[in-house]
Design a protein around this motif. Structure first.
Motif, PDB file in Angstrom:
ATOM      1  N   ALA A 198       0.817  -1.212   0.000  1.00 18.47           N
ATOM      2  CA  ALA A 198       0.000   0.000   0.000  1.00 18.47           C
ATOM      3  C   ALA A 198       0.854   1.266   0.000  1.00 18.47           C
ATOM      4  O   ALA A 198       0.485   2.265  -0.637  1.00 18.47           O
ATOM      5  CB  ALA A 198      -0.927   0.001   1.215  1.00 18.47           C
ATOM      6  N   SER A 199       2.012   1.253   0.669  1.00 20.29           N
ATOM      7  CA  SER A 199       2.786   2.496   0.728  1.00 20.29           C
ATOM      8  C   SER A 199       3.519   2.737  -0.588  1.00 20.29           C
ATOM      9  O   SER A 199       3.662   3.886  -1.022  1.00 20.29           O
ATOM     10  CB  SER A 199       3.739   2.500   1.929  1.00 20.29           C
ATOM     11  OG  SER A 199       4.719   1.512   1.774  1.00 20.29           O
ATOM     12  N   ALA A 250       0.890   4.151  -2.819  1.00 21.77           N
ATOM     13  CA  ALA A 250       0.640   5.558  -2.466  1.00 21.77           C
ATOM     14  C   ALA A 250       1.778   6.457  -2.947  1.00 21.77           C
ATOM     15  O   ALA A 250       1.545   7.589  -3.397  1.00 21.77           O
ATOM     16  CB  ALA A 250       0.452   5.694  -0.956  1.00 21.77           C
ATOM     17  N   GLU A 263     -11.071  -1.065  -5.793  1.00 19.65           N
ATOM     18  CA  GLU A 263     -10.463  -0.739  -4.494  1.00 19.65           C
ATOM     19  C   GLU A 263      -9.220   0.124  -4.708  1.00 19.65           C
ATOM     20  O   GLU A 263      -9.015   1.126  -4.025  1.00 19.65           O
ATOM     21  CB  GLU A 263     -10.140  -2.053  -3.757  1.00 19.65           C
ATOM     22  CG  GLU A 263      -9.805  -1.897  -2.286  1.00 19.65           C
ATOM     23  CD  GLU A 263      -8.327  -1.693  -2.041  1.00 19.65           C
ATOM     24  OE1 GLU A 263      -7.990  -1.012  -1.058  1.00 19.65           O
ATOM     25  OE2 GLU A 263      -7.512  -2.195  -2.845  1.00 19.65           O
ATOM     26  N   ARG A 264      -8.384  -0.234  -5.699  1.00 19.43           N
ATOM     27  CA  ARG A 264      -7.178   0.557  -5.996  1.00 19.43           C
ATOM     28  C   ARG A 264      -7.532   1.964  -6.472  1.00 19.43           C
ATOM     29  O   ARG A 264      -6.911   2.944  -6.072  1.00 19.43           O
ATOM     30  CB  ARG A 264      -6.346  -0.120  -7.098  1.00 19.43           C
ATOM     31  CG  ARG A 264      -5.668  -1.380  -6.610  1.00 19.43           C
ATOM     32  CD  ARG A 264      -4.475  -1.746  -7.470  1.00 19.43           C
ATOM     33  NE  ARG A 264      -3.607  -2.609  -6.690  1.00 19.43           N
ATOM     34  CZ  ARG A 264      -2.336  -2.860  -6.930  1.00 19.43           C
ATOM     35  NH1 ARG A 264      -1.756  -2.322  -7.967  1.00 19.43           N
ATOM     36  NH2 ARG A 264      -1.630  -3.628  -6.155  1.00 19.43           N
ATOM     37  N   THR A 323     -10.229   3.591  -5.803  1.00 18.81           N
ATOM     38  CA  THR A 323     -10.787   4.328  -4.668  1.00 18.81           C
ATOM     39  C   THR A 323      -9.665   4.880  -3.796  1.00 18.81           C
ATOM     40  O   THR A 323      -9.691   6.051  -3.386  1.00 18.81           O
ATOM     41  CB  THR A 323     -11.690   3.389  -3.819  1.00 18.81           C
ATOM     42  OG1 THR A 323     -12.613   2.745  -4.687  1.00 18.81           O
ATOM     43  CG2 THR A 323     -12.441   4.163  -2.766  1.00 18.81           C
ATOM     44  N   ARG A 324      -8.625   4.058  -3.557  1.00 15.26           N
ATOM     45  CA  ARG A 324      -7.488   4.525  -2.755  1.00 15.26           C
ATOM     46  C   ARG A 324      -6.759   5.679  -3.438  1.00 15.26           C
ATOM     47  O   ARG A 324      -6.351   6.632  -2.794  1.00 15.26           O
ATOM     48  CB  ARG A 324      -6.504   3.366  -2.542  1.00 15.26           C
ATOM     49  CG  ARG A 324      -6.747   2.585  -1.284  1.00 15.26           C
ATOM     50  CD  ARG A 324      -5.549   1.718  -0.956  1.00 15.26           C
ATOM     51  NE  ARG A 324      -5.506   0.507  -1.748  1.00 15.26           N
ATOM     52  CZ  ARG A 324      -4.386  -0.143  -2.078  1.00 15.26           C
ATOM     53  NH1 ARG A 324      -3.205   0.337  -1.698  1.00 15.26           N
ATOM     54  NH2 ARG A 324      -4.430  -1.256  -2.782  1.00 15.26           N
TER      55      ARG A 324
END
Lengths: 266, 266
Positions: free
Chosen positions: A193-194, A197, A261-262, A264-265
């Motif tokens: 996830a990081s 991001a 989901e990706r 949305t993030r």
């Protein structure tokens, strides 16, 4: 009139069918039997075994198909409907194919028109998802993202697709990871996830994608990015770059759970 | 002091050597024997036969090498020189490798630093071309394009590289043409000037590269672009998009004749 019918989404790589009773889906089936897997353009022969259990119960069940099945490489080339396009325009341009077992079979055309940047653009299959969304949510305007190999940003007004733009996000991700220097000698990718991001955060900083992509190499060289996280970073960078094109902050995301989901993030 | 020496540009795919007499090149040789073709990191063993004719005449001829030979995958990893970097900084950081036949052998480091967009960037080999250009043309400022698989835009002040940015133009061209939908079922490509120019003209119109690339598909679908011209169009689009990043209108172009000609046209 039949009460039962089959809705089919037949794309380049996948086949999905839905047994419908009026507007209700009562059974589904799918197979990795996209157009590329149909030998010698024998579409009827490829289709029949996939839906035979339903045909056994309801002979000559009507079929309504969408997707690349209506393309040059498909069963029957159906000319694109020009923008703006809604249910009415799509219905007016369906084409009829023949099935040896007597099912009436109709193929929905795709949609074409200039995109947000004035370049020609096309879709086949997504138009059904979009008009379906508009029918389910009867608000005047919709901004919709359909993530995927060729991600689409579409804008609808009063149930009609007004314009849309395609981004080759998924395909660039796959070819750069599998065939360019960026993917060379990578271990099994993490879903980090990081790193994702970090990729998203670099997208606006590097307005030139061919430059930004190289950072998936340099950040690995300088130790910022562990090799297992390169794929997550690249995904964030490409999705982030795509979302910069979206003029609105509120959008529907229509797609598979993992991809939505990706998005949305990001 | 030896009067003769060998300058070597040893990259990932190619090997080029220049027999020098002081600052004059008196002979050259090249081979498709890049780092990827050297088995088991046996660099000295791979090098010797390539320059043996010169060693026969001048034993223990000194060698000065640049390129990916100084990378992690190369003969000896030479840490990058940080920006700003000129001849003096490069000379201070050369590394020494051993040759079984007794030639003194030095490897020039690459250069690293933040690029025009704040992302980390690296070069190995181009720094020699750049400081060479600055030495030959002793003006205060240079803006230089080095086209290629990983094209570089570099800016020099008083003989020092101040900053540079990499664009994966050549590699994106190759992987999209060979591994994506854009290149599927193409005939032998033409080198078509008008398709190239059309690509260049579309680059500013479509600020999002992942969107613009899709036009290589849609323009073929709508008949604007004959399949044989898709490669020329894609080349124009990618080079055009890269050149949008160039802040100046005057720039040196250093590279192979075919590529510099394309960049000059764009």
């Amino acid at each position: 009139m039949h009460k039962h019918w089959i809705a089919i989404d037949w794309g380049t790589s996948n086949f999905r069918a839905f047994l419908m009773k009026d507007s209700l889906c009562v059974a589904t089936t799918h197979a990795p039997c996209g157009l590329l897997n149909v030998p010698d353009r024998q579409f009827a022969a490829a289709l029949q075994p996939l839906i035979q259990p339903w045909l056994d119960k309801y002979p000559r069940l009507p079929l309504l198909m969408a997707g690349m099945v209506g393309s040059q490489q498909g069963w029957l080339e159906v000319p694109y409907v020009a923008l703006p396009a809604g249910g009415e325009q799509l219905a007016a341009q369906v084409a009829t194919a023949n099935t040896p077992w007597g099912s009436p079979c109709q193929i929905i055309a795709g949609v074409s028109g200039p995109n947000a940047f004035g370049l020609p653009d096309v879709m086949r299959g997504e138009e059904v998802q979009l008009t379906g969304l508009a029918a389910l949510h009867p608000q005047a305007q919709h901004c919709v993202i359909l993530p995927g190999t060729h991600s689409k940003h579409a804008f609808l007004l009063n149930g009609q697709i007004r314009h849309f733009s395609t981004f080759m996000t998924g395909e660039i991700y796959a070819v750069m990871l599998n065939h360019s220097l960026l993917g060379r000698d990578l271990p099994e990718p993490s879903d980090d996830a990081s790193a994702f991001a970090l990729g998203v955060s670099h997208a606006p900083a590097a307005p030139f994608l061919s430059n930004a992509l190289f950072s998936a190499r340099t950040l690995r060289l300088d130790g910022t990015l562990p090799p297992a996280d390169v794929a997550s970073y690249l995904s964030g960078l490409l999705i982030g770059a795509e979302l910069l094109a979206l003029p609105e902050t509120q959008a529907w995301i229509v797609g598979s759970p993992a991809l939505t989901e990706r998005y949305t993030r990001a």
